[in-house]
Design a protein around this motif. Structure first.
Motif, short mmCIF file in Angstrom:
data_model
loop_
_atom_site.label_atom_id
_atom_site.label_comp_id
_atom_site.label_asym_id
_atom_site.label_seq_id
_atom_site.Cartn_x
_atom_site.Cartn_y
_atom_site.Cartn_z
N ALA A 66 52.99 5.44 45.57
CA ALA A 66 52.30 4.11 46.18
C ALA A 66 53.07 3.14 45.84
O ALA A 66 54.09 2.97 44.90
N GLN A 67 53.32 2.04 46.68
CA GLN A 67 54.14 0.86 46.53
C GLN A 67 53.66 -0.01 45.39
O GLN A 67 52.43 0.05 45.12
N SER B 181 53.26 -2.96 44.74
CA SER B 181 52.33 -3.97 45.16
C SER B 181 50.88 -3.41 45.39
O SER B 181 49.97 -4.48 45.02
N THR B 182 50.31 -2.23 45.60
CA THR B 182 49.16 -1.73 45.59
C THR B 182 48.58 -1.65 44.35
O THR B 182 47.32 -2.03 44.23
N GLU B 183 49.51 -1.52 43.27
CA GLU B 183 48.94 -1.91 41.87
C GLU B 183 48.51 -3.11 41.45
O GLU B 183 47.30 -3.47 40.89
N ARG C 109 48.24 -5.92 42.94
CA ARG C 109 47.11 -6.54 44.03
C ARG C 109 45.72 -6.26 43.63
O ARG C 109 44.77 -6.83 44.00
N GLN C 110 45.47 -5.11 42.59
CA GLN C 110 44.28 -4.84 42.17
C GLN C 110 43.78 -5.79 40.96
O GLN C 110 42.73 -5.68 40.46
#
Length: 477
Positions: free
Chosen positions: A143-144, A146-148, A150-151
């Protein structure tokens, strides 16, 4: 991350192998006279899986297969890779390990877009496996970053949900009280802490928030993302700091002694490095805040604060008597009975919480000192003999123990001291074999106690002494 001498091929067939400086380094650092290069390479790879050096390996056309080190957390990619080789490379950092939540891929060649193509190629195959990979395992392979990060707002909100009823979230004392133990009857003669699960869930949410913040601070994209302002970042840092302190206080109040996890260590380092001028520290095990030697400030407390502290003492006392007096059954029995009386007296002072606190605090001091009522002065400085004397009283029963005259009392004191000597000698002579220790104690004590106490009472005392010895040996280990 510390950089160590790289591990590379050293032959002219690799990209940089022909450069003089590479060949010179290889000769100086690897190919020493009498040194087997392949053996040295194996040793370097083995050392990479330990806490020592090296922390970084630089390889060319190596370790894509047959190399499995779960601790490996970061992979730097600076070489064109496609298809099976790319997935194999990614697999070097996707192994599970307690010290990491996920592997990190740092792509210097812009090749990670090839992962989607490689995964689709596997999914199109009719066979369920290919090259050692199950197709199902490739779902969500990466996963990118950013997906981390952004949580982070969601993690931040989740950890504060545990304090939705707290009026002032900047007041650490109010946050602490929201997590402090609250005992209730279990309907079977015992009690339980109604807030145990609340604290466990809070600890988990706080760890998730801290690790998410750590990931964010490791990403350039996070700092360039317009959705995160400098003010919000500083708020996240400040909140993590205060919530770590609240967790420490909550664990202390509940006398919890959980071992710090690898994630706890990572969050500590995060605070040290990122929250300027502060160092949040949680001690190894439980901090007994009532034993820190601070002046008594209870007279300045509010009614609610005093009542809350009195409730915390009751919780601590229950656990102290149950856990810390396990090696002295007589003291455990006496203090358990006295605690019930003390709690009844404290509840009668409900309108005077400072008096409640003072009463329970004084009782707690007696428990801390193991000042068991009725213990002979001759045993005051010998806690082991006190415990053995108590074992004799338990074997006699309440009625006979209360009716002892001075002569019988002194005789039992002598027996307690003799028991202590038997146990000490048995442990010294058979320190490597627990079974031999117990056999020696049984033999010595049966000879000592059979005539004055009779077989049943002697066996009762011996059983208690053996249990105390097991606890003591366990604590020493």
């Amino acid at each position: 991350m510390k950089e160590k001498p790289p591990v590379c091929e050293g032959d002219a067939g690799i990209d940089e192998g022909g450069l003089p400086e590479v060949q010179k380094w290889w000769q100086q650092n690897v190919l020493h006279p009498g040194v087997d290069a392949s053996h040295q390479e194996r040793q370097v790879l083995q050392d990479f899986g330990t806490d020592g050096d090296p922390d970084l390996l630089i390889v060319v056309d190596r370790l894509l297969t047959g190399f499995d080190e779960p601790r490996n957390a970061v992979l730097y990619l600076d070489k064109p890779l496609k298809g099976h080789n790319l997935i194999q490379a990614v697999a070097r950092v996707n192994r599970l390990h307690d010290a990491k939540r996920h592997g990190l891929l740092v792509d210097y060649r812009g090749i990670l877009k090839e992962l989607d193509t490689a995964i689709r190629a596997y999914q199109d195959l009719e066979a369920r496996t290919q090259g050692g990979f199950d197709i199902g395992d490739l779902q969500g392979l990466y996963a990118q970053l950013s997906t981390e990060y952004r949580q982070l707002p969601m993690r931040h909100e989740a950890v504060w949900c545990f304090f939705k009823d707290v009026a002032n979230r900047k007041d650490a004392e109010q946050l602490r009280q929201a997590l402090s133990p609250r005992m209730a009857s279990d309907g079977q003669g015992g009690d339980y802490d109604q807030r145990q699960k609340l604290r466990d869930d809070f600890y988990a949410a706080l760890t998730a928030f801290g690790l998410c913040l750590k990931t964010a601070l490791s990403s350039r994209g996070f700092f360039e993302d317009p959705g995160f302002s400098e003010a919000s970042l500083e708020q996240y840092k400040a909140d993590l700091k205060i919530l770590i302190q609240v967790r420490q206080a909550a664990r202390s109040d509940a006398m919890e002694t959980a071992e710090p996890s690898e994630y706890d260590e990572q969050i500590r380092r995060l605070i040290d490095e990122q929250v300027v001028g502060t160092k949040a520290r949680e001690s190894d095990g439980c901090v007994m805040v009532h034993k820190l030697g601070v002046p008594d400030v209870s007279k300045t407390w509010s009614q609610d604060k005093a009542r809350n502290e009195a409730d915390l003492i009751k919780t601590r006392l229950r656990k102290s008597i149950e856990q810390e007096l396990a090696d002295d059954p007589y003291a455990q029995k006496v203090f358990s009975e006295l605690l019930k009386t003390a709690i009844d007296q404290a509840e009668a002072m409900f309108e005077h919480p400072r008096k409640q606190y003072a009463l329970l605090r004084e009782f707690e001091r007696d428990v801390d000192k193991r000042a068991t009522p009725g213990m002979p002065e001759l045993l005051a400085n010998n806690p082991r003999a006190r415990a053995y004397y108590g074992a004799i009283l338990l074997a006699l029963g309440d009625g006979e123990a209360a009716a002892l005259d001075d002569a019988k009392r002194n005789a039992h004191i002598d027996r307690a001291l003799a028991i202590s000597a038997v146990v000490q000698n048995a442990v010294a002579e058979h320190s490597l074999n627990a079974q031999n220790i117990e056999a020696a104690i049984r033999k010595g004590l049966l000879q000592l106690l059979y005539a004055p106490l009779g077989l049943d009472r002697a066996n009762d005392v011996i059983a208690r002494v053996l249990q105390m010895t097991r606890i003591g040996l366990g604590q020493r280990a």
